[in-house]
Enzyme design. Structure first.
Site, PDB file in Angstrom:
ATOM      1  CG  ASP A  10    -120.381  50.381 -16.594  1.00  0.00           C
ATOM      2  OD1 ASP A  10    -121.323  49.823 -17.196  1.00  0.00           O
ATOM      3  OD2 ASP A  10    -119.184  50.147 -16.855  1.00  0.00           O
ATOM      4  CG  HIS A  11    -120.578  54.144 -19.431  1.00  0.00           C
ATOM      5  ND1 HIS A  11    -119.720  53.985 -18.363  1.00  0.00           N
ATOM      6  CD2 HIS A  11    -119.855  53.835 -20.539  1.00  0.00           C
ATOM      7  CE1 HIS A  11    -118.526  53.625 -18.809  1.00  0.00           C
ATOM      8  NE2 HIS A  11    -118.591  53.516 -20.121  1.00  0.00           N
ATOM      9  CB  CYS A  67    -120.076  46.669 -16.033  1.00  0.00           C
ATOM     10  SG  CYS A  67    -119.072  45.177 -15.893  1.00  0.00           S
ATOM     11  N   GLY A  68    -120.081  46.316 -18.921  1.00  0.00           N
ATOM     12  CA  GLY A  68    -119.905  45.820 -20.284  1.00  0.00           C
ATOM     13  C   GLY A  68    -119.774  44.313 -20.329  1.00  0.00           C
ATOM     14  CB  THR A  69    -117.161  42.095 -19.335  1.00  0.00           C
ATOM     15  OG1 THR A  69    -116.683  42.763 -18.146  1.00  0.00           O
ATOM     16  CG2 THR A  69    -116.439  42.639 -20.555  1.00  0.00           C
ATOM     17  N   GLY A  70    -119.664  42.369 -17.198  1.00  0.00           N
ATOM     18  CA  GLY A  70    -120.070  41.773 -15.915  1.00  0.00           C
ATOM     19  C   GLY A  70    -118.883  41.498 -15.009  1.00  0.00           C
ATOM     20  CG  HIS A 100    -123.207  24.315  -6.889  1.00  0.00           C
ATOM     21  ND1 HIS A 100    -122.359  23.569  -7.680  1.00  0.00           N
ATOM     22  CD2 HIS A 100    -124.370  23.599  -6.802  1.00  0.00           C
ATOM     23  CE1 HIS A 100    -122.974  22.446  -8.059  1.00  0.00           C
ATOM     24  NE2 HIS A 100    -124.199  22.456  -7.548  1.00  0.00           N
ATOM     25  CG  ASN A 101    -121.110  29.544  -6.448  1.00  0.00           C
ATOM     26  OD1 ASN A 101    -121.497  29.515  -7.605  1.00  0.00           O
ATOM     27  ND2 ASN A 101    -120.084  28.819  -6.042  1.00  0.00           N
ATOM     28  NE  ARG A 111    -119.326  47.748 -24.027  1.00  0.00           N
ATOM     29  CZ  ARG A 111    -118.481  48.601 -23.475  1.00  0.00           C
ATOM     30  NH1 ARG A 111    -117.384  48.164 -22.870  1.00  0.00           N
ATOM     31  NH2 ARG A 111    -118.723  49.892 -23.501  1.00  0.00           N
ATOM     32  NE  ARG A 134    -121.425  18.236  -3.612  1.00  0.00           N
ATOM     33  CZ  ARG A 134    -122.655  18.081  -4.133  1.00  0.00           C
ATOM     34  NH1 ARG A 134    -123.670  17.794  -3.366  1.00  0.00           N
ATOM     35  NH2 ARG A 134    -122.849  18.223  -5.431  1.00  0.00           N
ATOM     36  CG  HIS A 135    -123.051  22.995  -2.923  1.00  0.00           C
ATOM     37  ND1 HIS A 135    -122.001  22.776  -3.781  1.00  0.00           N
ATOM     38  CD2 HIS A 135    -124.037  22.145  -3.291  1.00  0.00           C
ATOM     39  CE1 HIS A 135    -122.341  21.843  -4.658  1.00  0.00           C
ATOM     40  NE2 HIS A 135    -123.570  21.439  -4.374  1.00  0.00           N
TER      41      HIS A 135
END
Ligand code: RB5
Length: 151
Positions: A10-11, A67-70, A100-101, A111, A134-135
């Protein structure tokens, strides 16, 4: 290894998205820039969804969102069926998001994470394999939740 990567923001994430896109290109990756293309206000769900859809369509292997925070853009990308988008703050979260993910998409907060840390983290995200074992069982459980919720 060169990988196709979709980038979107985003912006609030525009400047960091541009920096990470340039960094990925210099590293030899093929970058698909899905916008936004300025600091004019836009809505982060549009860009999270676009990156998520690009990954799930197979037109790219990985995604990077900002984005600002993710947070908002990762929630949005994760609404695309099959996406695993991780909120990444540093090299450790980038490494574990892959190991793991088996995350497809790294989401950064412009930010909260500085550009040099984000560049290091994106390098680790691109260069780390999923551990499996296991993951893999746990990642398959995420897909099973998604299937149950949609049935
Ligand atoms: C935009 O001001 C901001 O809300 C957005 O970039 C993001 O931080 C949302 O999660």
């Amino acid at each position: 290894m060169a990988v196709r990567v979709a980038v979107g923001s985003d912006h609030a994430g525009f400047r960091l998205k541009e920096m990470l896109g340039d960094h990925l290109r210099v590293s030899g990756h093929e970058v698909l820039d899905l916008g936004t293309h300025s600091e004019d206000p836009v809505d982060y769900p549009d860009y999270g969804a676009a990156v998520g859809r690009a990954v799930m369509s197979g037109s790219v292997e990985r995604g990077v969102c900002v984005c600002g925070t993710g947070i908002g853009i990762s929630i949005s990308a994760n609404k695309v069926t099959g996406v695993r988008a991780a909120s990444v703050h540093d090299v450790t979260s980038a490494r574990l998001a892959r190991q793991h993910n088996d995350a497809h998409i790294a989401c950064f907060g412009a930010r909260v994470t500085g550009p040099e840390v984000a560049k290091d983290a994106v390098d680790v995200f691109m260069g780390t394999a999923a551990e499996g074992g296991r993951h893999r069982v746990r990642v398959e459980k995420i897909a099973a939740i998604e299937a149950e919720e949609r049935s």
